[in-house]
Write an enzyme that holds these catalytic residues in place. Structure first.
Site, PDB file in Angstrom:
ATOM      1  N   LYS A  13      27.090  37.337  57.964  1.00  0.00           N
ATOM      2  CA  LYS A  13      25.774  37.637  58.541  1.00  0.00           C
ATOM      3  C   LYS A  13      24.996  38.618  57.668  1.00  0.00           C
ATOM      4  O   LYS A  13      23.826  38.409  57.364  1.00  0.00           O
ATOM      5  CB  LYS A  13      25.912  38.219  59.962  1.00  0.00           C
ATOM      6  CG  LYS A  13      26.701  37.340  60.914  1.00  0.00           C
ATOM      7  CD  LYS A  13      26.828  37.965  62.290  1.00  0.00           C
ATOM      8  CE  LYS A  13      27.629  39.246  62.372  1.00  0.00           C
ATOM      9  NZ  LYS A  13      29.065  39.106  62.025  1.00  0.00           N
ATOM     10  N   ARG A  88      25.702  41.970  71.269  1.00  0.00           N
ATOM     11  CA  ARG A  88      27.104  41.590  71.138  1.00  0.00           C
ATOM     12  C   ARG A  88      27.773  41.441  72.496  1.00  0.00           C
ATOM     13  O   ARG A  88      28.961  41.143  72.561  1.00  0.00           O
ATOM     14  CB  ARG A  88      27.840  42.698  70.382  1.00  0.00           C
ATOM     15  CG  ARG A  88      28.212  42.367  68.964  1.00  0.00           C
ATOM     16  CD  ARG A  88      28.891  43.609  68.425  1.00  0.00           C
ATOM     17  NE  ARG A  88      29.695  43.343  67.289  1.00  0.00           N
ATOM     18  CZ  ARG A  88      29.282  43.518  66.032  1.00  0.00           C
ATOM     19  NH1 ARG A  88      28.051  43.859  65.780  1.00  0.00           N
ATOM     20  NH2 ARG A  88      30.119  43.312  65.045  1.00  0.00           N
ATOM     21  N   ARG A 122      36.978  41.995  51.492  1.00  0.00           N
ATOM     22  CA  ARG A 122      35.650  42.632  51.387  1.00  0.00           C
ATOM     23  C   ARG A 122      35.737  44.055  50.841  1.00  0.00           C
ATOM     24  O   ARG A 122      36.640  44.815  51.149  1.00  0.00           O
ATOM     25  CB  ARG A 122      34.979  42.680  52.758  1.00  0.00           C
ATOM     26  CG  ARG A 122      33.648  43.450  52.684  1.00  0.00           C
ATOM     27  CD  ARG A 122      32.777  43.265  53.857  1.00  0.00           C
ATOM     28  NE  ARG A 122      33.421  43.667  55.099  1.00  0.00           N
ATOM     29  CZ  ARG A 122      32.891  43.448  56.283  1.00  0.00           C
ATOM     30  NH1 ARG A 122      31.744  42.816  56.387  1.00  0.00           N
ATOM     31  NH2 ARG A 122      33.522  43.838  57.371  1.00  0.00           N
ATOM     32  N   ARG A 155      36.303  49.072  54.025  1.00  0.00           N
ATOM     33  CA  ARG A 155      35.966  49.651  55.323  1.00  0.00           C
ATOM     34  C   ARG A 155      37.225  49.872  56.153  1.00  0.00           C
ATOM     35  O   ARG A 155      38.143  49.062  56.124  1.00  0.00           O
ATOM     36  CB  ARG A 155      35.027  48.683  56.087  1.00  0.00           C
ATOM     37  CG  ARG A 155      33.579  48.884  55.751  1.00  0.00           C
ATOM     38  CD  ARG A 155      32.665  47.797  56.285  1.00  0.00           C
ATOM     39  NE  ARG A 155      32.870  47.394  57.670  1.00  0.00           N
ATOM     40  CZ  ARG A 155      32.094  46.504  58.301  1.00  0.00           C
ATOM     41  NH1 ARG A 155      31.061  45.955  57.656  1.00  0.00           N
ATOM     42  NH2 ARG A 155      32.335  46.170  59.549  1.00  0.00           N
ATOM     43  N   ARG A 166      38.920  43.174  66.296  1.00  0.00           N
ATOM     44  CA  ARG A 166      37.510  42.747  66.264  1.00  0.00           C
ATOM     45  C   ARG A 166      37.380  41.273  66.641  1.00  0.00           C
ATOM     46  O   ARG A 166      36.439  40.886  67.316  1.00  0.00           O
ATOM     47  CB  ARG A 166      36.926  42.999  64.860  1.00  0.00           C
ATOM     48  CG  ARG A 166      36.627  44.469  64.629  1.00  0.00           C
ATOM     49  CD  ARG A 166      36.548  44.792  63.162  1.00  0.00           C
ATOM     50  NE  ARG A 166      35.370  44.252  62.523  1.00  0.00           N
ATOM     51  CZ  ARG A 166      35.278  44.023  61.212  1.00  0.00           C
ATOM     52  NH1 ARG A 166      36.305  44.282  60.423  1.00  0.00           N
ATOM     53  NH2 ARG A 166      34.171  43.552  60.706  1.00  0.00           N
TER      54      ARG A 166
END
Ligand code: AP5
Length: 209
Positions: A13, A88, A122, A155, A166
């Site tokens: 996203k 969300r 990532r 992260r 998550r």
């Protein structure tokens, strides 16, 4: 144009939003980025949300809704926005409907295997937030951001346990928004599985651009 980017963590996203800003000429507003900036600044908001975010859970609706409400009254958001990572929960979506009418909701469609591959590789720039990936999009110099020279790091919520949490939170609390917006006739599905340029094309087609 007022757009929402909806999809599981790591669907791409944020990566697409950076490109879509040039196409639709509205600001990219990411609640995740706002929270991470608050954490970096050690502001009262940052101190309040750090443990929640690092653990892969959601910040409470009241705090998040207030933050977005305040952001959407700013001048640059009057012409529209890309809301990335908000709403969300059904509660957030209902609250948003009370203060802004969205035009379209882009649903990023990708299986869990794709999400895991993207999140586990990532890397992010600590200074400007630029996204990298150890396989798909490496920084030219390891550990250094191509754009601003900042430190590139992993992260906290991209550790295995937090990723699992998550995904669980996404299925329970966020995925119901797909039907919520489909019923309102606002949903457009974007195949998020291929490489970035193809996803950009899928998005343009879905939006009729
Ligand atoms: P947030 O930052 O919004 O995290 P997220 O939704 O989990 O989304 P991500 O940033 O992880 O993924 P993305 O879909 O943007 O993917 P990306 O482009 O980076 O939120 C973080 C936390 O803040 C939440 O967990 C929660 O605690 C809190 N929070 C935020 N909003 C909230 C809300 N509304 N309510 C309550 N709490 C909230 O891409 C991922 C990787 O894949 C990158 O490495 C990228 O380079 C790579 N990649 C991207 N696209 C492609 C592609 N097409 N092909 C190959 N690689 C790709």
């Amino acid at each position: 144009m007022k757009l929402i980017f909806l999809g599981p963590p790591g669907a791409g996203k944020g990566t697409l939003a950076v490109k879509a800003v040039d196409l639709v000429k509205v600001p990219h507003i990411s609640t995740g980025v706002i929270f991470r900036s608050a954490i970096a600044a050690q502001s009262p908001l940052g101190l309040k949300v750090k443990a929640i975010i690092d653990g892969g859970r959601l910040v409470d609706d009241e705090t998040t809704i207030e933050l977005v409400k305040e952001r959407l009254v700013q001048t640059d958001a009057q012409k529209g926005y890309i809301l990335d990572g908000f709403p969300r929960t059904i509660g957030q979506a209902e609250a948003l409907a009370g203060f802004s009418a969205v035009d379209k909701v882009a649903n990023f469609d990708i299986p869990d295997s794709g999400v895991l591959e993207r999140l586990s590789g990532r890397q992010v720039c600590r200074k400007c937030g630029a996204n990298y990936h150890i396989v798909f999009n490496k920084p030219v110099k390891e550990g250094v951001c191509n754009s601003c020279g900042g430190e590139v790091y992993v992260r906290e919520d991209d550790r295995e346990e937090a990723i699992r949490k998550r995904l669980e939170v996404y299925r329970e609390q966020t995925a119901p928004l797909i039907e919520f917006y489909r019923k309102k006739g606002l949903l457009i599905d974007v195949d998020a599985r291929p490489g970035v340029e193809e996803v950009v094309n899928n998005f343009k087609k879905a939006l009729g651009l």
